[in-house]
Design a protein around this motif. Sequence first.
Motif, PDB file in Angstrom:
ATOM      1  N   ARG A  27       4.733   0.544  -5.176  1.00  0.00           N
ATOM      2  CA  ARG A  27       3.607   0.174  -5.854  1.00  0.00           C
ATOM      3  C   ARG A  27       4.172  -0.979  -6.974  1.00  0.00           C
ATOM      4  NH1 ARG A  27      -1.546   1.938  -5.728  1.00  0.00           N
ATOM      5  NH2 ARG A  27      -2.211   0.185  -7.120  1.00  0.00           N
ATOM      6  N   VAL A  30       5.760  -3.811  -5.110  1.00  0.00           N
ATOM      7  CA  VAL A  30       4.580  -4.925  -4.644  1.00  0.00           C
ATOM      8  C   VAL A  30       4.059  -5.674  -6.077  1.00  0.00           C
ATOM      9  CG1 VAL A  30       2.322  -4.994  -3.630  1.00  0.00           C
ATOM     10  CG2 VAL A  30       4.161  -3.674  -2.479  1.00  0.00           C
ATOM     11  N   PRO A  34       4.575  -9.911  -5.369  1.00  0.00           N
ATOM     12  CA  PRO A  34       3.501  -9.925  -4.503  1.00  0.00           C
ATOM     13  C   PRO A  34       3.121 -10.536  -3.264  1.00  0.00           C
ATOM     14  CG  PRO A  34       2.922 -11.128  -6.410  1.00  0.00           C
ATOM     15  CD  PRO A  34       4.238 -10.528  -6.721  1.00  0.00           C
ATOM     16  N   ARG A  40       4.655  -4.691   1.049  1.00  0.00           N
ATOM     17  CA  ARG A  40       3.298  -4.184   1.356  1.00  0.00           C
ATOM     18  C   ARG A  40       3.411  -3.532   2.738  1.00  0.00           C
ATOM     19  NH1 ARG A  40      -1.008  -7.474  -1.049  1.00  0.00           N
ATOM     20  NH2 ARG A  40      -0.162  -8.726  -2.672  1.00  0.00           N
ATOM     21  N   TRP A  59      -2.919  -2.543   2.315  1.00  0.00           N
ATOM     22  CA  TRP A  59      -1.447  -3.357   2.215  1.00  0.00           C
ATOM     23  C   TRP A  59      -1.079  -3.735   3.507  1.00  0.00           C
ATOM     24  CZ3 TRP A  59      -0.859  -4.109  -2.620  1.00  0.00           C
ATOM     25  CH2 TRP A  59      -1.282  -3.173  -3.521  1.00  0.00           C
TER      26      TRP A  59
END
Length: 176
Positions: A27, A30, A34, A40, A59
Amino acid sequence: MSQQNTLARVDADLAAGRVPMARQRLRGLVSSFPYDLTLRRRLAEVYRLYGDAAEAGRWMYLEEDRSPDETAAFEERYGSPGWRMKALAWRGPEALAATAFAANELAAVRTARAEELGRPVDWADPASYEEDADGEHAPDTGGWSLSGFVAGAGCLMGTIVFGGVWVLGVVSLFSD
């Protein structure tokens, strides 16, 4: 810590059965990266270990080979385009997407939210697409209400009674 070091720790966590720690590390990655669809995808794999189809769908949403069941679970859990925009945690223009499919999905979600609000929204500005940004769901702060007054008066009375009982208890404790 570099991305490669963190991924090595994720692998070690998964091998040792520390799935929550692996999820937390992914997490964070990510959030920091991003636009990296492979991160993801790895996070979706971890959510599959939990049996959480909606989060796996979240995701994998930008992947062409996503599962229809997971996608449907994600769309059901995050029922509005505004919630989906927030959940996808994308920042910046769709052009930064690694694939045309991802760019099209991002544009579709953004367009749906813009149509709901009747104004443009921007991935780079989360305030532009938040649920309360249009004011529809903003709380009424127009003043006193009868129920608020009654609740406040009840709390005040309860505090006074409690304080009085406490004072009487202290006085009776020290009196002979």
